[in-house]
Motif scaffolding. Structure first.
Motif, mmCIF file in Angstrom:
data_model
loop_
_atom_site.group_PDB
_atom_site.id
_atom_site.type_symbol
_atom_site.label_atom_id
_atom_site.label_comp_id
_atom_site.label_asym_id
_atom_site.label_seq_id
_atom_site.Cartn_x
_atom_site.Cartn_y
_atom_site.Cartn_z
ATOM 1 N N ALA A 25 -54.159 86.231 -1.754
ATOM 2 C CA ALA A 25 -52.999 87.035 -1.372
ATOM 3 C C ALA A 25 -52.378 87.747 -2.562
ATOM 4 O O ALA A 25 -51.867 88.861 -2.421
ATOM 5 C CB ALA A 25 -51.956 86.146 -0.693
ATOM 6 N N GLN A 30 -56.163 93.208 -3.452
ATOM 7 C CA GLN A 30 -55.534 93.242 -2.132
ATOM 8 C C GLN A 30 -54.216 94.014 -2.128
ATOM 9 O O GLN A 30 -53.693 94.336 -1.063
ATOM 10 C CB GLN A 30 -55.283 91.812 -1.637
ATOM 11 C CG GLN A 30 -56.521 90.972 -1.539
ATOM 12 C CD GLN A 30 -57.536 91.524 -0.564
ATOM 13 O OE1 GLN A 30 -57.188 92.118 0.438
ATOM 14 N NE2 GLN A 30 -58.798 91.336 -0.870
ATOM 15 N N PHE A 34 -52.179 95.600 1.171
ATOM 16 C CA PHE A 34 -50.916 95.022 1.607
ATOM 17 C C PHE A 34 -49.785 96.048 1.531
ATOM 18 O O PHE A 34 -48.893 96.064 2.391
ATOM 19 C CB PHE A 34 -50.572 93.781 0.798
ATOM 20 C CG PHE A 34 -51.488 92.614 1.065
ATOM 21 C CD1 PHE A 34 -52.049 92.404 2.308
ATOM 22 C CD2 PHE A 34 -51.779 91.709 0.062
ATOM 23 C CE1 PHE A 34 -52.891 91.332 2.565
ATOM 24 C CE2 PHE A 34 -52.611 90.623 0.309
ATOM 25 C CZ PHE A 34 -53.167 90.445 1.559
#
Length: 60
Positions: A25, A30, A34
């Motif tokens: 995350a 990423q 996001f």
């Protein structure tokens, strides 16, 4: 294997999974995905504004 060993193995598996999700995350790869997902909420507002402006120009 007794139940204590099974619980210990299960705890290690869950902890490893948790750490893996945290690393995934917060990884730099990423971030762009996001950020794009976070801004999807505002995409409808821009679409609505452009639709209203085009309808107003047709009426005038």
């Amino acid at each position: 294997m007794d139940i204590g060993t099974v619980h210990s193995i299960w705890t290690v598996i869950l902890f490893t999974s948790f750490i893996s999700i945290i690393v995934w995350a917060y990884s730099k790869r990423q971030k762009s995905r996001f950020d794009e997902a976070a801004n999807l909420v505002f995409a409808d507002d821009e679409l609505d504004k452009s639709t209203l402006e085009s309808e107003r120009s047709k009426e005038a």
